[in-house]
Design an enzyme around this catalytic site. Structure first.
Site, PDB file in Angstrom:
ATOM      1  N   SER A 128      -5.141   2.024  -1.993  1.00 49.15           N
ATOM      2  CA  SER A 128      -4.176   2.415  -0.969  1.00 49.15           C
ATOM      3  C   SER A 128      -4.790   3.354   0.071  1.00 49.15           C
ATOM      4  CB  SER A 128      -2.920   2.986  -1.612  1.00 49.15           C
ATOM      5  OG  SER A 128      -2.140   1.931  -2.140  1.00 49.15           O
ATOM      6  N   TRP A 129      -3.956   4.232   0.660  1.00 49.10           N
ATOM      7  CA  TRP A 129      -4.413   5.063   1.772  1.00 49.10           C
ATOM      8  C   TRP A 129      -5.612   5.927   1.387  1.00 49.10           C
ATOM      9  CZ3 TRP A 129      -4.292   5.126   6.771  1.00 49.10           C
ATOM     10  CH2 TRP A 129      -4.777   6.249   7.450  1.00 49.10           C
ATOM     11  N   SER A 161       0.842  -1.183   0.000  1.00 48.73           N
ATOM     12  CA  SER A 161       0.000   0.000   0.000  1.00 48.73           C
ATOM     13  C   SER A 161       0.879   1.235   0.000  1.00 48.73           C
ATOM     14  CB  SER A 161      -0.882  -0.007   1.253  1.00 48.73           C
ATOM     15  OG  SER A 161      -1.661   1.164   1.310  1.00 48.73           O
ATOM     16  N   CYS A 162       0.345   2.338  -0.540  1.00 51.16           N
ATOM     17  CA  CYS A 162       1.041   3.625  -0.502  1.00 51.16           C
ATOM     18  C   CYS A 162      -0.017   4.701  -0.307  1.00 51.16           C
ATOM     19  CB  CYS A 162       1.883   3.833  -1.756  1.00 51.16           C
ATOM     20  SG  CYS A 162       0.927   3.823  -3.287  1.00 51.16           S
ATOM     21  N   LYS A 163       0.091   5.823  -1.000  1.00 49.86           N
ATOM     22  CA  LYS A 163      -0.938   6.860  -0.866  1.00 49.86           C
ATOM     23  C   LYS A 163      -2.079   6.645  -1.847  1.00 49.86           C
ATOM     24  CE  LYS A 163      -1.841  11.773  -0.756  1.00 49.86           C
ATOM     25  NZ  LYS A 163      -1.343  13.122  -0.954  1.00 49.86           N
TER      26      LYS A 163
END
Length: 112
Positions: free
Chosen positions: A101-102, A73-75
Site C-alpha cells: 500500500s501507501w 490500497s490503504c496505508k
C-alpha cells in the site's frame, strides 16, 4: 495480491481499477496513488452496491464489472485486505489487495 509494479502500471490499463480506501484526511497528509479513486473503507460496501449511473456520477468512472480487476490500497495493507474480502463477498471475483500500500509506494517512489 497486487505488486508495486502492477499498481505503478495500473494507469496504463483502463480496464483495471485502483481504489484507495484511506480516509480523505490521510490522502491530504500523504498524497495519492496515480489514477486511484478514493472510497474510504466505511463507504465501500455502499459504493460497490450503487447503481451504475450513480457510481459514475459519484466517482467519475464507470462502475467496475464483477469480473474487473480491482486493486485496493490503504496505508499499510490492513484495510486493503478487508476491502478485498468485502468486494469478493459482493461478487467481485478479481479483487486483490496491494499489500505494501501507501507505505511501500512512498518508499519506492522516494517520497514523491
Amino acid at each position: 495480491m497486487a505488486t508495486y509494479e502492477e499498481v505503478k502500471d495500473a494507469p496504463n490499463h483502463p480496464d483495471k481499477y485502483l481504489f484507495d480506501v484511506r480516509n480523505k484526511s490521510e490522502l491530504e497528509e500523504t498524497g495519492v496513488l496515480p489514477s486511484s479513486i478514493n472510497i474510504p473503507l466505511p463507504e465501500l460496501e455502499r459504493a460497490l452496491n450503487l447503481p451504475d449511473d450513480a457510481f459514475t456520477k459519484t466517482y467519475g468512472r464507470k462502475k467496475p464489472s464483477v469480473d474487473a480487476v480491482i486493486i485496493f490500497s490503504c496505508k499499510a495493507g490492513g484495510r486493503a485486505a478487508r476491502a478485498t474480502n468485502l468486494a469478493r463477498t459482493l461478487g467481485f471475483s478479481n479483487a486483490k489487495a496491494y499489500a505494501g500500500s501507501w507505505t511501500e509506494w512512498q518508499d519506492k517512489e522516494g517520497g514523491q
